[in-house]
Design a protein around this motif. Sequence first.
Motif, short mmCIF file in Angstrom:
data_model
loop_
_atom_site.label_atom_id
_atom_site.label_comp_id
_atom_site.label_asym_id
_atom_site.label_seq_id
_atom_site.Cartn_x
_atom_site.Cartn_y
_atom_site.Cartn_z
N GLY A 1 10.07 -17.60 0.08
CA GLY A 1 10.17 -16.50 -0.87
C GLY A 1 8.82 -16.08 -1.41
N HIS A 2 7.88 -17.03 -1.51
CA HIS A 2 6.55 -16.71 -2.01
C HIS A 2 5.80 -15.82 -1.01
CE1 HIS A 2 6.83 -19.40 -5.42
NE2 HIS A 2 7.22 -20.38 -4.62
N LEU A 3 5.86 -16.17 0.27
CA LEU A 3 5.15 -15.36 1.27
C LEU A 3 5.79 -13.98 1.41
CD1 LEU A 3 4.26 -17.94 4.06
CD2 LEU A 3 2.77 -16.94 2.32
N GLN A 4 7.11 -13.91 1.34
CA GLN A 4 7.78 -12.61 1.37
C GLN A 4 7.31 -11.76 0.19
OE1 GLN A 4 10.47 -11.03 3.13
NE2 GLN A 4 11.52 -12.65 4.27
N THR A 5 7.23 -12.36 -0.98
CA THR A 5 6.84 -11.64 -2.19
C THR A 5 5.38 -11.21 -2.14
OG1 THR A 5 8.47 -12.88 -3.49
CG2 THR A 5 6.71 -11.78 -4.71
N VAL A 6 4.51 -12.13 -1.72
CA VAL A 6 3.08 -11.83 -1.66
C VAL A 6 2.80 -10.76 -0.61
CG1 VAL A 6 0.82 -12.77 -1.07
CG2 VAL A 6 2.37 -14.08 -2.54
N LEU A 7 3.45 -10.85 0.55
CA LEU A 7 3.23 -9.84 1.59
C LEU A 7 3.70 -8.47 1.12
CD1 LEU A 7 2.25 -9.34 4.48
CD2 LEU A 7 4.59 -9.72 5.26
N TYR A 8 4.84 -8.43 0.43
CA TYR A 8 5.29 -7.15 -0.14
C TYR A 8 4.27 -6.62 -1.14
CZ TYR A 8 7.21 -4.63 -4.10
OH TYR A 8 7.38 -3.77 -5.16
N GLY A 9 3.75 -7.52 -2.00
CA GLY A 9 2.81 -7.08 -3.02
C GLY A 9 1.48 -6.62 -2.46
N LYS A 10 1.00 -7.25 -1.38
CA LYS A 10 -0.30 -6.92 -0.83
C LYS A 10 -0.23 -5.83 0.24
CE LYS A 10 -2.87 -9.78 -3.14
NZ LYS A 10 -3.91 -9.28 -4.08
N VAL A 11 0.81 -5.85 1.05
CA VAL A 11 0.90 -4.92 2.20
C VAL A 11 1.91 -3.82 1.95
CG1 VAL A 11 1.37 -4.74 4.67
CG2 VAL A 11 0.17 -6.74 3.77
N GLY A 12 3.00 -4.16 1.26
CA GLY A 12 4.07 -3.19 1.03
C GLY A 12 4.98 -3.13 2.22
N ARG A 13 4.56 -2.43 3.25
CA ARG A 13 5.31 -2.33 4.50
C ARG A 13 4.30 -2.13 5.63
NH1 ARG A 13 8.56 -4.41 1.73
NH2 ARG A 13 10.62 -3.63 1.13
N VAL A 14 4.75 -2.37 6.87
CA VAL A 14 3.86 -2.17 8.03
C VAL A 14 4.20 -0.84 8.69
CG1 VAL A 14 3.56 -4.63 8.42
CG2 VAL A 14 5.46 -3.46 9.53
N ASN A 15 3.17 -0.20 9.27
CA ASN A 15 3.34 1.11 9.92
C ASN A 15 4.04 2.10 9.00
OD1 ASN A 15 2.19 0.05 12.29
ND2 ASN A 15 4.20 -0.68 13.01
N THR A 16 3.50 2.23 7.80
CA THR A 16 4.14 3.06 6.78
C THR A 16 4.10 4.54 7.15
OG1 THR A 16 3.40 1.48 5.13
CG2 THR A 16 4.21 3.59 4.33
N PRO A 17 5.25 5.24 7.14
CA PRO A 17 5.25 6.68 7.39
C PRO A 17 4.69 7.44 6.18
CG PRO A 17 7.45 5.95 6.83
CD PRO A 17 6.60 4.70 6.92
N ALA A 18 4.49 8.73 6.34
CA ALA A 18 3.96 9.56 5.25
C ALA A 18 4.85 10.79 5.08
CB ALA A 18 2.53 9.98 5.55
N PRO A 19 6.02 10.62 4.44
CA PRO A 19 6.91 11.77 4.24
C PRO A 19 6.26 12.83 3.35
CG PRO A 19 7.64 9.89 2.95
CD PRO A 19 6.55 9.40 3.84
N SER A 20 6.60 14.07 3.63
CA SER A 20 6.03 15.19 2.89
C SER A 20 7.03 15.70 1.86
CB SER A 20 5.66 16.33 3.86
OG SER A 20 5.14 17.43 3.16
N GLY A 21 6.60 15.78 0.61
CA GLY A 21 7.49 16.23 -0.45
C GLY A 21 6.81 17.23 -1.38
N VAL A 22 7.55 17.64 -2.40
CA VAL A 22 7.06 18.57 -3.41
C VAL A 22 7.07 17.87 -4.76
CG1 VAL A 22 7.47 20.76 -4.59
CG2 VAL A 22 7.93 20.57 -2.13
N ARG A 23 5.95 17.90 -5.45
CA ARG A 23 5.86 17.24 -6.76
C ARG A 23 6.29 18.19 -7.86
NH1 ARG A 23 1.20 13.21 -7.26
NH2 ARG A 23 2.77 12.17 -5.96
#
Length: 430
Positions: free
Chosen positions: A75-97
Amino acid sequence: IQSMLRTELPAMFDGVKVAAVAAVLYVIVRCLNLKSTAAPPEITCQDTMLGRFLLKSCPMLTKEYIPPLLWGKSGHLQTVLYGKVGRVNTPAPSGVRVFLPMPDGATATFDVFEALGNHSSGDDVTMVICPGIGNHSEKKYIRTFVDHSQRRGYRCAVLNHLGALPNVALTSPRMFTYGCTWEFAAMVGHIRRAFPGTLLVVVGFSLGGNIVCKFLGESRSNQDRVLCCVSVCQGYSALRAQETFLQWDQFRRIYNFVLADKMKKLILSHRSSLFSGNSSCVCDGDLSRLCAATSLMQIDDSVMRKFHGYSSLKEYYEKDSCAHYIHNVAVPLLLVNSSDDPLVHRSLLAVPRTLAEKMPNVMFVLTQHGGHMGFFEGAVLLPHPLTWMDKVIVEYVDAICRWEEPRPGYEKSTQRRQTSAKAAAVSPLC
């Protein structure tokens, strides 16, 4: 004697080496939890038609969740990886603010991402999403989830917590807090006005899970046109959660220190807006206590509770915890937690478990692995871009969208809206 020593000492050293290697391997096995086996989630819910339908329609809820073999059972490595990396091969969706002025001078911001195709039900469905502490629409885990949801036919609206966006200044001396629902309510209201035919799916991650459940439970009208709600990795009771955050068990005190340091830096980045001017509710003394703080509880006491005028830390935690509101939620509610989440103590899970045992609309899903907001999947070492969490939320919501089987065409959406509103209006509240 010398001859005996020459033969026995190398053997002794070899034995020491073997023992050292064995000790290291034992520590690795224990730390990585390699002896643990993959298992299906533990599910708590009443035996209802909806519950049976969801378990049949959502195979991910009943099959094994398999994390990456070498490190995913920690659980620690899962948590730390999420905190440091977030996700792998992250897409970049386009939105309107969108920028919305609030009555107190603050400016709520959120991003709207249109669906990349029609939804399988034929309905117009919008996911209204509340991220975790200090997070916003540009975070990698949010982008990954939004992209996946868009591809499945969902419009997504993501709240940017007040003060969380980099390079966006505050327009009033107030930031987001643990349970303030004002900005989320403003976003939901805007979506309802901008898309009068849409149905809503409410999703909250970590702190965001507390906010969305509290928002729905604050008023029956907040549940109008809401199909369901999903909360992932929240702690339910802020007072109890902060007490456990001071404990060293599972290194929570260290996590507390790290999160407090990040929160401190975020607050200080808005120092000119929060600590100056006659309208500010915090003073120089509060700034000094903030700089010396080493825990979230100290930060909440010196600064955060004062944004809404709470007289004590206990009052702030009790009034802002969804545990006092969640029993008023009448729409289908999925609560997801992980057993090895180092941030959420197991004692806090009594709240969702008891709720699921008593209320027919609630399903509590507890995975054996996943950490805090990790839920990575993968074969041996490298995780997949999509996590178990991303997929199970969309699978659950897809099933809810199919549940009523109404008439096709425009009448379908009309009937769904009427049914949802009727459920929120007449369902008994505990």
